[in-house]
Write a protein that holds these residues in place. Structure first.
Motif, short mmCIF file in Angstrom:
data_model
loop_
_atom_site.label_atom_id
_atom_site.label_comp_id
_atom_site.label_asym_id
_atom_site.label_seq_id
_atom_site.Cartn_x
_atom_site.Cartn_y
_atom_site.Cartn_z
N TRP A 101 -8.76 4.84 -5.14
CA TRP A 101 -9.22 3.45 -5.11
C TRP A 101 -9.71 3.11 -3.72
N ASP A 104 -11.95 -2.68 -2.17
CA ASP A 104 -12.35 -3.66 -3.18
C ASP A 104 -11.37 -3.67 -4.36
N ASP A 105 -10.82 -2.51 -4.71
CA ASP A 105 -9.86 -2.43 -5.82
C ASP A 105 -8.53 -3.09 -5.46
N ARG A 107 -8.26 -5.64 -3.48
CA ARG A 107 -8.52 -7.08 -3.44
C ARG A 107 -8.73 -7.68 -4.83
N GLU A 108 -8.91 -6.81 -5.81
CA GLU A 108 -8.99 -7.21 -7.23
C GLU A 108 -7.87 -6.43 -7.94
N ARG A 111 -8.06 -4.29 -11.13
CA ARG A 111 -8.78 -3.02 -11.04
C ARG A 111 -7.83 -1.91 -10.63
#
Length: 125
Positions: A101, A104-105, A107-108, A111
């Motif tokens: 990961w 960005d993953d 932070r979401e 995901r």
């Protein structure tokens, strides 16, 4: 006080620490950090996060290790990617699944949850 208790000096960077917090918040088992594996070509590999009971390895992948000169040393970006592929092949040959990961993953979180669930990790809390 809880942050100090949760802290672990084995995380190699802030992103790994942030990953671990999100992994905890999502309810996954606590990982082991920087677990050592023998490199069949000599030396050792260390994993960012690992769940030996589930034979799952997790790696935070930033662009820097493939693009920044200070991480590449004398390697080209292509050589760095190829070396990482060989490393992953060796770790998979031990019977491990692999989850990768990026920032960005983290932070979401949903995901990251999907990535870890697909790699075989259960939610335990």
């Amino acid at each position: 006080m809880k942050a100090i208790e949760f802290g672990n000096g084995l995380a190699a960077n802030a992103g790994e620490s942030e990953s671990r917090v999100v992994i905890f918040e999502l309810g996954f088992p606590d990982p082991i950090l920087q677990r050592r594996h023998v490199n069949p070509r000599g030396g050792f590999y260390y994993t960012d996060t690992e769940w030996p009971d589930y034979r799952t390895i997790g790696e935070l992948d930033g662009r820097g290790k493939y693009l920044k000169e200070e991480y590449l040393g004398s390697m080209t970006p292509g050589e760095a990617v190829y070396a990482e592929k060989i490393r992953e092949d060796h770790l998979r040959a031990e019977g491990n699944s692999f989850a990768r990961w990026g920032i960005d993953d983290i932070r979401e979180p949903r995901r990251l949850q999907r990535i870890l669930t697909q790699a075989g990790l259960p939610i335990v809390r």
